[in-house]
Write a protein that holds these residues in place. Structure first.
Motif, PDB file in Angstrom:
ATOM      1  N   LYS A 140     -13.860   1.979 -12.422  1.00 20.45           N
ATOM      2  CA  LYS A 140     -13.606   3.128 -13.303  1.00 20.45           C
ATOM      3  C   LYS A 140     -12.713   4.097 -12.527  1.00 20.45           C
ATOM      4  CE  LYS A 140     -14.326   6.726 -14.528  1.00 20.45           C
ATOM      5  NZ  LYS A 140     -13.281   7.771 -14.621  1.00 20.45           N
ATOM      6  N   PRO A 141     -11.384   4.036 -12.789  1.00 19.50           N
ATOM      7  CA  PRO A 141     -10.486   4.969 -12.086  1.00 19.50           C
ATOM      8  C   PRO A 141     -10.590   6.374 -12.666  1.00 19.50           C
ATOM      9  CG  PRO A 141      -9.232   3.476 -13.505  1.00 19.50           C
ATOM     10  CD  PRO A 141     -10.680   3.160 -13.717  1.00 19.50           C
ATOM     11  N   SER A 142      -9.901   7.328 -12.032  1.00 19.87           N
ATOM     12  CA  SER A 142      -9.990   8.716 -12.496  1.00 19.87           C
ATOM     13  C   SER A 142      -9.044   8.977 -13.667  1.00 19.87           C
ATOM     14  CB  SER A 142      -9.642   9.665 -11.355  1.00 19.87           C
ATOM     15  OG  SER A 142      -9.572  10.976 -11.851  1.00 19.87           O
ATOM     16  N   GLY A 170     -11.127   6.115 -18.437  1.00 21.66           N
ATOM     17  CA  GLY A 170     -11.810   7.199 -19.138  1.00 21.66           C
ATOM     18  C   GLY A 170     -12.386   8.224 -18.193  1.00 21.66           C
ATOM     19  N   GLY A 171     -13.070   9.203 -18.783  1.00 19.74           N
ATOM     20  CA  GLY A 171     -13.606  10.320 -17.989  1.00 19.74           C
ATOM     21  C   GLY A 171     -15.116  10.348 -18.028  1.00 19.74           C
ATOM     22  N   VAL A 172     -15.660  11.553 -18.260  1.00 20.28           N
ATOM     23  CA  VAL A 172     -17.113  11.757 -18.164  1.00 20.28           C
ATOM     24  C   VAL A 172     -17.861  10.858 -19.159  1.00 20.28           C
ATOM     25  CG1 VAL A 172     -18.959  13.472 -18.409  1.00 20.28           C
ATOM     26  CG2 VAL A 172     -16.778  14.137 -17.400  1.00 20.28           C
ATOM     27  N   THR A 189     -16.887   7.290  -5.131  1.00 24.66           N
ATOM     28  CA  THR A 189     -16.110   8.215  -4.300  1.00 24.66           C
ATOM     29  C   THR A 189     -15.769   9.420  -5.162  1.00 24.66           C
ATOM     30  OG1 THR A 189     -15.129   6.309  -3.182  1.00 24.66           O
ATOM     31  CG2 THR A 189     -14.126   8.442  -2.758  1.00 24.66           C
ATOM     32  N   GLY A 190     -16.127  10.606  -4.708  1.00 28.10           N
ATOM     33  CA  GLY A 190     -15.837  11.796  -5.510  1.00 28.10           C
ATOM     34  C   GLY A 190     -16.602  12.990  -4.983  1.00 28.10           C
ATOM     35  N   SER A 191     -16.886  13.925  -5.894  1.00 32.22           N
ATOM     36  CA  SER A 191     -17.481  15.189  -5.466  1.00 32.22           C
ATOM     37  C   SER A 191     -18.998  15.073  -5.288  1.00 32.22           C
ATOM     38  CB  SER A 191     -17.177  16.262  -6.511  1.00 32.22           C
ATOM     39  OG  SER A 191     -17.782  15.890  -7.727  1.00 32.22           O
ATOM     40  N   ALA A 193     -21.177  17.090  -6.570  1.00 31.03           N
ATOM     41  CA  ALA A 193     -21.869  17.360  -7.842  1.00 31.03           C
ATOM     42  C   ALA A 193     -21.987  16.077  -8.660  1.00 31.03           C
ATOM     43  CB  ALA A 193     -21.106  18.424  -8.631  1.00 31.03           C
ATOM     44  N   VAL A 194     -20.906  15.316  -8.773  1.00 29.62           N
ATOM     45  CA  VAL A 194     -20.965  14.085  -9.566  1.00 29.62           C
ATOM     46  C   VAL A 194     -21.740  13.006  -8.802  1.00 29.62           C
ATOM     47  CG1 VAL A 194     -19.623  12.358 -10.835  1.00 29.62           C
ATOM     48  CG2 VAL A 194     -18.813  14.711 -10.749  1.00 29.62           C
ATOM     49  N   GLY A 195     -21.703  13.065  -7.472  1.00 26.44           N
ATOM     50  CA  GLY A 195     -22.504  12.134  -6.667  1.00 26.44           C
ATOM     51  C   GLY A 195     -23.978  12.220  -7.045  1.00 26.44           C
ATOM     52  N   ILE A 337     -11.643  23.118   0.335  1.00 22.53           N
ATOM     53  CA  ILE A 337     -10.353  23.669  -0.105  1.00 22.53           C
ATOM     54  C   ILE A 337      -9.562  22.647  -0.924  1.00 22.53           C
ATOM     55  CG2 ILE A 337      -8.132  24.608   0.662  1.00 22.53           C
ATOM     56  CD1 ILE A 337      -9.712  25.921   2.975  1.00 22.53           C
ATOM     57  N   PHE A 338      -9.384  21.459  -0.408  1.00 21.25           N
ATOM     58  CA  PHE A 338      -8.703  20.384  -1.144  1.00 21.25           C
ATOM     59  C   PHE A 338      -7.303  20.816  -1.606  1.00 21.25           C
ATOM     60  CE2 PHE A 338      -9.329  16.426  -3.746  1.00 21.25           C
ATOM     61  CZ  PHE A 338      -9.785  15.677  -2.681  1.00 21.25           C
ATOM     62  N   GLY A 339      -6.578  21.436  -0.690  1.00 17.77           N
ATOM     63  CA  GLY A 339      -5.221  21.894  -0.962  1.00 17.77           C
ATOM     64  C   GLY A 339      -4.589  22.309   0.352  1.00 17.77           C
TER      65      GLY A 339
HETATM   66  P1  NAD Z   1     -15.118  13.912  -9.213  1.00 17.12           P
HETATM   67  O1  NAD Z   1     -16.487  13.797  -8.666  1.00 17.12           O
HETATM   68  O2  NAD Z   1     -14.822  15.007 -10.155  1.00 17.12           O
HETATM   69  O3  NAD Z   1     -14.727  12.556 -10.006  1.00 17.12           O
HETATM   70  C1  NAD Z   1     -14.900  11.278  -9.431  1.00 17.12           C
HETATM   71  C2  NAD Z   1     -15.130  10.264 -10.558  1.00 17.12           C
HETATM   72  O4  NAD Z   1     -16.312  10.608 -11.280  1.00 17.12           O
HETATM   73  C3  NAD Z   1     -14.007  10.167 -11.569  1.00 17.12           C
HETATM   74  O5  NAD Z   1     -13.769   8.806 -11.862  1.00 17.12           O
HETATM   75  C4  NAD Z   1     -14.539  10.910 -12.774  1.00 17.12           C
HETATM   76  O6  NAD Z   1     -14.062  10.381 -13.993  1.00 17.12           O
HETATM   77  C5  NAD Z   1     -16.033  10.683 -12.674  1.00 17.12           C
HETATM   78  N1  NAD Z   1     -16.817  11.826 -13.221  1.00 17.12           N
HETATM   79  C6  NAD Z   1     -16.456  13.131 -13.196  1.00 17.12           C
HETATM   80  N2  NAD Z   1     -17.421  13.892 -13.779  1.00 17.12           N
HETATM   81  C7  NAD Z   1     -18.407  13.037 -14.156  1.00 17.12           C
HETATM   82  C8  NAD Z   1     -19.675  13.202 -14.793  1.00 17.12           C
HETATM   83  N3  NAD Z   1     -20.105  14.406 -15.184  1.00 17.12           N
HETATM   84  N4  NAD Z   1     -20.418  12.111 -15.031  1.00 17.12           N
HETATM   85  C9  NAD Z   1     -19.992  10.885 -14.648  1.00 17.12           C
HETATM   86  N5  NAD Z   1     -18.793  10.674 -14.048  1.00 17.12           N
HETATM   87  C10 NAD Z   1     -18.017  11.722 -13.801  1.00 17.12           C
HETATM   88  O7  NAD Z   1     -14.165  13.923  -7.941  1.00 17.12           O
HETATM   89  P2  NAD Z   1     -12.593  14.118  -7.903  1.00 17.12           P
HETATM   90  O8  NAD Z   1     -12.251  15.513  -8.279  1.00 17.12           O
HETATM   91  O9  NAD Z   1     -11.919  13.004  -8.627  1.00 17.12           O
HETATM   92  O10 NAD Z   1     -12.307  13.893  -6.342  1.00 17.12           O
HETATM   93  C11 NAD Z   1     -12.351  14.909  -5.411  1.00 17.12           C
HETATM   94  C12 NAD Z   1     -13.613  14.846  -4.585  1.00 17.12           C
HETATM   95  O11 NAD Z   1     -13.779  13.558  -4.013  1.00 17.12           O
HETATM   96  C13 NAD Z   1     -13.554  15.782  -3.388  1.00 17.12           C
HETATM   97  O12 NAD Z   1     -14.802  16.408  -3.209  1.00 17.12           O
HETATM   98  C14 NAD Z   1     -13.243  14.857  -2.217  1.00 17.12           C
HETATM   99  O13 NAD Z   1     -13.630  15.343  -0.961  1.00 17.12           O
HETATM  100  C15 NAD Z   1     -13.992  13.635  -2.616  1.00 17.12           C
HETATM  101  N6  NAD Z   1     -13.451  12.450  -1.950  1.00 17.12           N
HETATM  102  C16 NAD Z   1     -14.201  11.809  -1.025  1.00 17.12           C
HETATM  103  C17 NAD Z   1     -13.671  10.712  -0.367  1.00 17.12           C
HETATM  104  C18 NAD Z   1     -14.447   9.970   0.686  1.00 17.12           C
HETATM  105  O14 NAD Z   1     -14.018   8.889   1.086  1.00 17.12           O
HETATM  106  N7  NAD Z   1     -15.570  10.477   1.159  1.00 17.12           N
HETATM  107  C19 NAD Z   1     -12.394  10.266  -0.694  1.00 17.12           C
HETATM  108  C20 NAD Z   1     -11.678  10.956  -1.647  1.00 17.12           C
HETATM  109  C21 NAD Z   1     -12.214  12.040  -2.288  1.00 17.12           C
END
Ligand code: NAD
Length: 460
Positions: A140-142, A170-172, A189-191, A193-195, A337-339
């Motif tokens: 599931k890509p972003s 797709g998204g959420v 891999t992501g934030s 909060a979503v983790g 920061i992510f910027g």
């Molecule tokens: P994100 O958590 O917003 O999204 C990641 C994925 O989750 C996306 O595919 C998105 O569609 C899905 N998603 C978003 N909201 C959701 C929800 N409510 N329910 C289910 N799925 C949902 O993260 P992002 O903004 O795409 O990425 C940035 C974050 O990822 C930063 O915090 C960054 O540090 C982290 N990151 C970590 C690594 C690592 O290797 N540790 C690598 C890259 C990015």
């Protein structure tokens, strides 16, 4: 034609896995070769999609997306045979004349959820481990990088059987639907909060997870460092993908005697990378969308800017920026920061730097610039972080032989190279005993003599 539901997609993958065809090494090598060919055949389209979504230059796209994937694939193909081998382990005296070993076996059908910042590499790097370990996968890509997401779905559909790898865009909403299905592993891999959302959903099926999350990656600079080289490497790490990198140096903790030289050298390096006006440089990427632009723009307050600070919303451009004298509760000091913005904070000594780090959530990566082995040892021993890199930034991420992952709120589990193979494998223990060599000691009726012998066996 009926549209496929998440359940029917997972079922197609599960049928393939349960048929047993993914077990042999030949199948795994074939899938890895198919992945490499897919990338080679589509390099031009990948460059274009990356430029559309993130204004990434071709060179940066090659170095941080495609090139990293080629080296991961090559490494996995070269070492797969040895990774798949059974490992003999001791049985202990009480099991003699038995034998025991562990054997990695695939988990089954795995879900890979990727973020937008390295939209291709972070979707496909886990796939390398998943296929090498003999799994079928759903990616599931972003949705934030729609051109790369579309291209990925098309490339995968052309290069793989739909019973082996599938992409769901797709998204959420789409991710929420997918998370209702039962997977055998989820690699997210992501934030942070979503983790949490992913972990909660995984708990319903007791699905094991890898969480690659974010957070703030601090950078300590001591007076023993070569400050010019440190500033060049930090400037590079902070502007790579315009700072939208999970392992980018987030902020600098400057020890006495370093900050003035650092600021001068940082500024010089930025100019040498991108010229007097980085907005005109073809090597400097843009912020992914308006929402992230606005979030970053709010971090730029006039009184704290010591270099840079320019921005252009139309172009989603934020200049490489140094901030100083920020209040402790400023978002640039509390949020990831992510910027391309680097706050500099000054501390009195190394102890204060260590205390500052330990008073906050465990970083994904910690960077130390120091030429003093005593300082290096002190920081390594006194702090916790997913990875630590001494005298450079980011480079630990792109090294297949170095396991990568967070700890605490920056994630759980590791990936890259053998660590990815292990993340998608179950190391099953197998013990085999012959029918002869029966020791009656364990059978009732129990006697004092038996107990004495059992005590001896366990060493007391
Ligand atoms: P994100 O958590 O917003 O999204 C990641 C994925 O989750 C996306 O595919 C998105 O569609 C899905 N998603 C978003 N909201 C959701 C929800 N409510 N329910 C289910 N799925 C949902 O993260 P992002 O903004 O795409 O990425 C940035 C974050 O990822 C930063 O915090 C960054 O540090 C982290 N990151 C970590 C690594 C690592 O290797 N540790 C690598 C890259 C990015």
């Amino acid at each position: 034609m009926l549209t496929e539901t998440p359940a029917s997609k997972v079922n197609a993958l599960r049928r393939c896995f349960e048929g047993g065809e993914t077990r042999p090494i030949a199948w795994r090598q074939k899938q890895l070769a198919a992945l490499e060919s897919m990338l080679r055949d589509n390099e031009a389209a990948i460059f274009e999609a990356m430029a559309t979504d993130l204004s990434k230059s071709q060179t940066e796209t090659y170095a941080t997306e495609i090139g990293l994937l080629y080296s991961e694939i090559r490494h996995a193909r070269r070492h797969l045979k040895s990774w798949m081998k059974a490992q003999r382990v001791s049985t202990g005296l009480h099991n003699l004349p038995g034998k025991a070993w562990t054997k990695p076996e695939p988990l089954g059908v795995v879900l890979i959820i990727a973020p937008w910042n390295y939209p291709l590499m972070l979707a496909l790097s886990p796939l390398i481990g998943a296929l090498a370990a003999g799994n079928c996968a759903l990616i599931k890509p972003s949705e934030m990088t729609p051109s790369v997401s579309r291209l990925l779905a098309e490339m995968v559909a052309r290069s793989f059987s739909r019973s082996v790898v599938q992409v769901v865009e797709g998204g959420v909403e789409e991710t929420t639907q997918l998370l209702r299905e039962r997977f055998d592993h989820i690699f997210f891999t992501g934030s942070e909060a979503v983790g949490r959302i992913v972990m909660r959903a995984a708990s319903e099926h007791l699905t094991p997870i890898t969480l690659e999350l974010g957070g703030k990656c601090p950078c300590i600079l001591t007076s023993s460092a070569d400050i010019k080289v440190a500033a060049r490497r930090i400037a590079w790490g902070k502007t790579l993908n315009a700072g939208q990198t999970c392992v980018a140096p987030d902020y600098l903790i400057a020890l006495p005697g370093t900050s003035e030289v650092f600021k001068r050298e940082f500024t010089r390096q930025i100019k040498s990378f991108f010229g007097e006006d980085s907005q005109n440089s073809k090597s400097y990427p843009r912020i992914v969308n308006d929402q992230h632009f606005d979030r970053l723009a709010r971090m730029l307050s006039e009184e704290s800017i010591s270099y840079g600070g320019q921005s252009d919303r139309e172009d989603r451009f934020i200049a490489p920026t140094l901030l100083e004298n920020l209040p402790v509760d400023a978002p640039a000091l509390t949020d990831e920061i992510f910027g391309p913005i680097l706050p500099v904070i000054e501390v009195a000594d190394l102890k204060e730097a260590i205390d500052h780090i330990n008073a906050r959530p465990k970083p994904l990566s910690l960077y130390l610039f120091s030429n003093d082995t005593d300082e290096q040892r002190r920081v390594a021993e006194a702090t916790r972080s997913g990875t630590m890199l001494i005298n450079d930034v980011v480079m630990q991420f792109g090294t297949t032989t170095v396991p990568f992952g967070g700890v605490g709120s920056s994630g759980m589990g590791q990936s890259h190279g053998k660590a990815s193979f292990d993340a998608f494998s179950h190391h099953k223990s197998i013990m085999r005993k012959p029918f002869w060599g029966e020791v009656k000691l364990r059978y009732a009726p129990y006697t004092k003599r038996q107990e004495r012998l059992i005590r001896l066996l366990f060493g007391r």
